[in-house]
Design an enzyme around this catalytic site. Structure first.
Site, PDB file in Angstrom:
ATOM      1  N   ASP A  57      31.368  75.106  10.994  1.00 50.98           N
ATOM      2  CA  ASP A  57      30.956  74.936   9.608  1.00 50.98           C
ATOM      3  C   ASP A  57      31.347  73.619   8.945  1.00 50.98           C
ATOM      4  OD1 ASP A  57      30.613  77.504  10.465  1.00 50.98           O
ATOM      5  OD2 ASP A  57      31.343  78.456   8.669  1.00 50.98           O
ATOM      6  N   GLU A 104      40.720  85.665  14.327  1.00 50.10           N
ATOM      7  CA  GLU A 104      39.576  84.753  14.296  1.00 50.10           C
ATOM      8  C   GLU A 104      39.965  83.361  14.794  1.00 50.10           C
ATOM      9  OE1 GLU A 104      36.274  83.178  11.009  1.00 50.10           O
ATOM     10  OE2 GLU A 104      38.131  84.114  10.331  1.00 50.10           O
TER      11      GLU A 104
END
Length: 846
Positions: A582, A816
């Site tokens: 991202d 994550e």
């Protein structure tokens, strides 16, 4: 009659004609010519108007045609037959834990399934409302996840709440025409037996129809819901029986209080709210020994009334919703039994000791298959490490979901988003709590692990994804199907845009299936791969072509991610969500001049796999082979992406490093109250004009020619990459490779005041897996850097496995991402998506 003499023109003025004299032929012709020119202009104007109208209507028509393309499915036959998931074709996979977004629940692989689930809450606690149902990070559980799950027949999950543990187990039994029977067993135990009083827990088991089917409650002993009977198109007649709680198998029943709720629900995402708004404290818990106390239980459902606010009526069809609540003191065990009405020759009920025998049998089969598949015991791993490996795999299998619904999509030709055609998706999810839906680039990594365990799961999953392709060859990269899924997604991320890609990681999974077939063509598990690829190929060609045309860069054989953030004023570096990484630093000022090195490498990989598949199927493969050869050419890669200044591969674009976030100035007139004026935001300050240049950010993107094996093993550039990887001031940490060099100006910098660094330093397991895999490749390929790659392979693999395991033991979760300074897990959890690739690193299967 004499001929008129020609008048000679002299300097004298011509005499005026007499009144009775007719105009000469010359004048008449001149006037006629003027009239003719006027007509021409009129005709041209009319013609232009007609042409403009035709062009206008044609443009409208074309815009209408083009606007529909985004929501028109691909014309080739679907990879999956329409009934491929139903009970008659695939009975063993029909029922499953396909609701990853709830702590415990089951449904069928059908569009409007009857869904079942469990909620719970502790009574007499400091918190009146501690209802648990959907997986929420805010519940602050000490840990939850599947310890064993074979993806098909059984599962064992442990949920550790504040001072008690719930163990949820299920077993399926095939029989009849509608997917057979199943039984749940829930065991509750407190953590500290020395605590003054064992906790009292309410379990709420429910069944809900999703607009199709009906449910009927059967109450015994005044208020105990003994069973639910029902009917649906997929299940026929069925019965769900709630057995009384016991202290253990075959033990005497425990004292319990019972309540039930029978109502209707407008949607599955409303179930938690309906239960919350039906709770009442008027009930009395009065065990044979101990004090009487009021407890909270389901009562009559009263929809919330919003004063002075008229909410639009929900127009969806309401469906039956039945809840059975049992309130009991730990320790206890409860069984819930589902029986199919079509199972006529049932030998016995799947409860008590029969269920225990079935469970033990399935566990033994799971253990044997796990060792045969991954060989961790033979590699010398401890039992604790093996238990962790089983949990990582099981969480991914237990996180498989079956979703059905419509995406919201948009193209440049649409003023407003359109509804995509209804579709189904069978997929793993990255995180049950935070991302309980399908993500295109995550799924390729998920299937690298699952294809080792069960290639059929991988084939079905890829087919579901590819069947969601539109006529252009685009697949919406984030799948938010159904009201339950949509309720968990912020509005700004719901609409999917057809110019936006995601890394085509499904090709990695296809590569794995091809290798399995090639290495062992007679193995039964691999044999369906060839007919699967044949059905897949027409859509795969369109998918590859879509990438190869919509994501092209400014130079021949270069590529550029579309979909970068446009509001550059608010971001330190505009994000590129489509790349999967991202906020990884790209060119500071997005433009059409960009070239992205990671996308170039994804296209090189994909073209090579397309060539392999085409050759395997006897289809023309030369174009794909040529494309692969061109894109893999190291000279081209150097020309487009090698930065001499950085001595690494890099993106190229309109860029400056002289940017920072500063608090904007808001003028407040003297004497005016400050709160009446806008809050000063952090905005980007650009201190040096950007220019076309290499971006020079050393990090994951720089590694892609190495990660995807594009670099030749004798390339001097490979030596630079290995040096940068091992440099602790750049990418190396004791826990894995950090995503951005410690020396980079944007290392661990916030992107906005609300946007913490994401791919700017933290350790991500999917890229680390690719790095370990690449080191394994180069350490087993002849070349001058073979030994160095082998040393780095052992170091990096050990560091990653040890840290992911250690964090799991300490925190109860796989995470994550991991902190590059401390190794601590961070971000969403549990994240048993690509972080579970630690299992393949342990098994050394690449």
């Amino acid at each position: 009659m004499g001929r008129q003499r020609k008048r000679v023109v002299t300097g004298e003025a011509a005499p005026l004609p007499r009144k009775d004299e007719k105009p000469s032929v010359f004048h008449r012709k001149e006037k006629k010519k003027k009239v003719d020119m006027g007509k021409v202009f009129i005709n041209i104007s009319i013609g232009l108007c007609i042409f403009s109208l035709i062009w206008f209507f044609y443009a409208l028509y074309m815009r209408s045609v083009l606007s529909k393309r985004v929501a028109t499915l691909h014309s080739s036959p679907p990879v999956l037959d329409a009934n491929s998931s139903n009970a008659k074709v695939s009975p063993e996979r029909f029922w499953g834990s396909y609701r990853p977004q709830v702590y415990f629940g089951m449904k069928t692989r059908s569009p409007r399934s009857i869904v079942t689930g469990m909620m719970w809450m502790r009574q007499f606690s400091d918190f009146d409302m501690n209802l648990r149902h959907t997986c929420e990070q805010g519940d602050h559980l000490q840990g939850y996840g599947w310890l064993m799950h074979d993806g098909m027949t059984f599962g064992v999950q442990e949920i550790r709440d504040n001072n008690f543990t719930l163990t949820t187990e299920f077993v399926k039994r095939m029989g009849g025409d509608n997917g057979g029977d199943w039984t749940w067993r829930i065991t509750a135990k407190q953590h500290q037996s020395s605590a003054p009083q064992a906790p009292v827990i309410s379990l709420m088991f429910y069944a809900a129809a999703d607009t199709q089917g009906s449910l009927k409650a059967h109450v015994e002993e005044r208020n105990r819901l003994a069973s639910i009977t029902g009917f649906s198109e997929e299940l026929g007649n069925f019965k769900i029986t709630f057995r009384k709680p016991v202290t253990g198998e075959l033990s005497s029943a425990k004292y319990a209080s019972y309540n039930h709720l029978q109502t209707v629900s407008p949607g599955l995402e409303k179930l938690t709210d309906i239960v919350k708004h039906s709770l009442n404290r008027r009930f009395v818990y009065s065990p044979p020994t101990g004090e009487k106390r009021h407890y909270i239980a389901v009562d009559t459902y009263k929809p919330p009334h919003h004063q002075n606010q008229q909410k639009p009526a929900d127009t969806r069809k309401e469906s039956d919703f039945v809840v059975h609540q049992v309130t009991v003191q730990t320790p206890f065990q409860i069984e819930v039994l589902f029986e199919s009405g079509s199972f006529h020759n049932r030998p016995n009920q799947l409860v008590g000791s029969i269920m225990t025998q079935e469970l033990e049998k399935r566990k033994a089969e799971f253990d044997a298959k796990f060792e045969k598949t991954f060989g961790l015991e033979s590699k010398g791993f401890s039992q604790a490490h093996i238990k962790f490996g089983k949990a990582a795999l099981s969480n991914m299998l237990g996180g498989m979901g079956y979703f059905y619904g419509q995406s919201l999509v948009q193209s440049v030709y649409n003023e407003y988003p359109l509804l995509y055609p209804e579709g189904a998706l069978f997929t793993a999810v990255p995180s049950r709590s935070f991302f309980p839906r399908g993500f295109l680039w995550d799924e390729g990594f998920h299937q690298l692990l699952l294809s080792k365990w069960d290639p059929q799961v991988t084939r079905e999953t890829i087919a579901h994804w590819i069947d969601l392709m539109n006529m252009e060859g685009w697949i919406p990269r984030e799948q938010i199907l159904g009201d339950e899924a949509r309720s968990k997604v912020p509005a700004e991320f719901v609409v999917q845009r057809n110019e936006n890609a995601n890394p085509p990681t499904l090709f990695l999974a296809l590569q794995e299936l091809i290798e399995q077939l090639s290495s062992n063509p007679d193995k039964a598990a691999s044999q369906p791969t060839l007919p699967f690829l044949r059905r897949l190929f027409p859509r795969l060609k369109t998918w590859f072509e879509w990438y190869n045309t919509t994501q092209t860069g400014p130079k021949p054989n270069s590529y550029r991610w579309r979909g970068r953030d446009k509001d550059t004023n608010l971001f330190l570096n505009p994000k590129t969500l489509t790349s999967g990484m991202d906020d990884y630093p790209r060119a500071s000022h997005p433009s059409a001049d960009e070239r992205h090195v990671d996308l170039h490498c994804w296209m090189a990989l994909s073209s090579g796999i397309m060539a392999s598949i085409a050759q395997l199927l006897g289809e023309p493969h030369e174009v794909y082979k040529l494309s692969h050869d061109v894109l893999s050419d190291n000279n081209l890669l150097n020309e487009l992406h090698w930065s001499e200044q950085l001595r690494a591969f890099s993106d190229f674009g309109n860029h400056t490093e002289n940017v920072s976030l500063l608090r904007e100035k808001v003028y407040v007139p003297p004497g005016q109250p400050r709160h009446q004026f806008p809050v000063a935001r952090l905005v980007r300050s650009v201190r040096k004009t950007p220019k076309l240049q290499y971006v020079n950010a050393l990090g994951y993107a720089s590694l892609f020619p190495f990660l995807l094996h594009i670099l030749q093993p004798d390339s001097p550039k490979l030596e630079h990459i290995l040096q940068d990887m091992r440099d602790s001031n750049k990418l190396w940490t004791p826990f894995g490779l950090r995503s951005l060099s410690k020396a980079d100006p944007l290392y661990m910098k916030r992107n906005t005041e609300h946007d913490a660094p994401y791919w700017r330093g933290p350790i991500w397991i999917n890229i680390n897996y690719l790095a370990v895999r690449a080191l394994y490749h180069y350490s087993n390929t002849e070349g001058p850097y073979k030994e160095k790659a082998a040393v780095l392979y052992e170091e990096l693999r050990t560091n990653i496995i040890n840290n992911v395991y250690r964090q799991y033991v300490e925190t109860g979760y796989i995470w994550e991402q991991y902190n590059d300074g401390t190794g601590r897990g961070q971000g969403s959890h549990p994240f048993t998506g690509w972080s579970a690739l630690a299992v393949l690193m342990m098994a050394e299967q690449y």
